[in-house]
Design an enzyme around this catalytic site. Structure first.
Site: not given
Length: 171
Positions: A31, A56, A67, A124-126, A151, A155
């Site tokens: 872990r 980009r 931002q 998301q950025i790409h 492992e 939850e």
């Protein structure tokens, strides 16, 4: 599968009946490794995301000037530092032979969830490029999502941590 396997006493690890204790110790180390892997994933996502955002351009402006992109990078950067401190602390306690069960739960929970979130932000950025196999982003995203389950699913770890918190703070 093992059928009718006998292990001679001289080949046993520890004492008879100590197997579960050893398994718990090994899974706790695993872990911590989840947390350490999460550190690496977040760092790689920051490298990829910041670099791409700097080069980009959309609508005449670099993504790095927006931002919403900056905040994604800041969130991942903050998570990286938080996770690094947690993992280093847990590993130090492990090396000292202390009970790290709850530290290991937190390292895995935080490492897996925050690294998945970092991979998601990087994707998301790409944009569409992040979904392709041309970059390692989709693989990190997929792997980190699966590690949230292995492992000890989030939850279960949170349930165990909640019991500890209630014992510790409510007496």
């Amino acid at each position: 599968a093992f059928e009718q396997v006998r292990v001679p006493p001289e080949n046993m690890i520890g004492n008879e009946g100590d197997g579960f204790k050893f398994a718990q110790n090994w899974i706790n180390a695993g872990r911590i490794r989840h947390g350490a892997r999460g550190i690496g994933v977040i760092e790689r996502c920051l490298e990829l995301g910041a670099s791409y955002a700097k080069q980009r351009q959309t609508f005449g402006e670099n993504l790095s000037e927006r931002q919403s992109i900056q905040w994604m990078l800041v969130d991942s950067y903050t998570d990286l530092h938080m996770l690094r401190l947690l993992v280093f602390d847990a590993a130090s306690k492990y090396d000292a032979g202390k009970d790290i069960r709850h530290d290991a739960y937190m390292a895995k929970y935080l490492g897996d969830t925050k690294s998945f979130q970092a991979a998601d932000k990087c994707m998301q950025i790409h944009g569409g490029l992040g979904l392709t196999t041309d970059l390692p982003i989709e693989r990190m995203w997929r792997d980190q999502r699966s590690f949230i389950i292995t492992e000890g699913p989030t939850e279960i770890l949170k349930m165990a941590l909640a019991r500890q918190i209630i014992r510790e703070y409510a007496g």
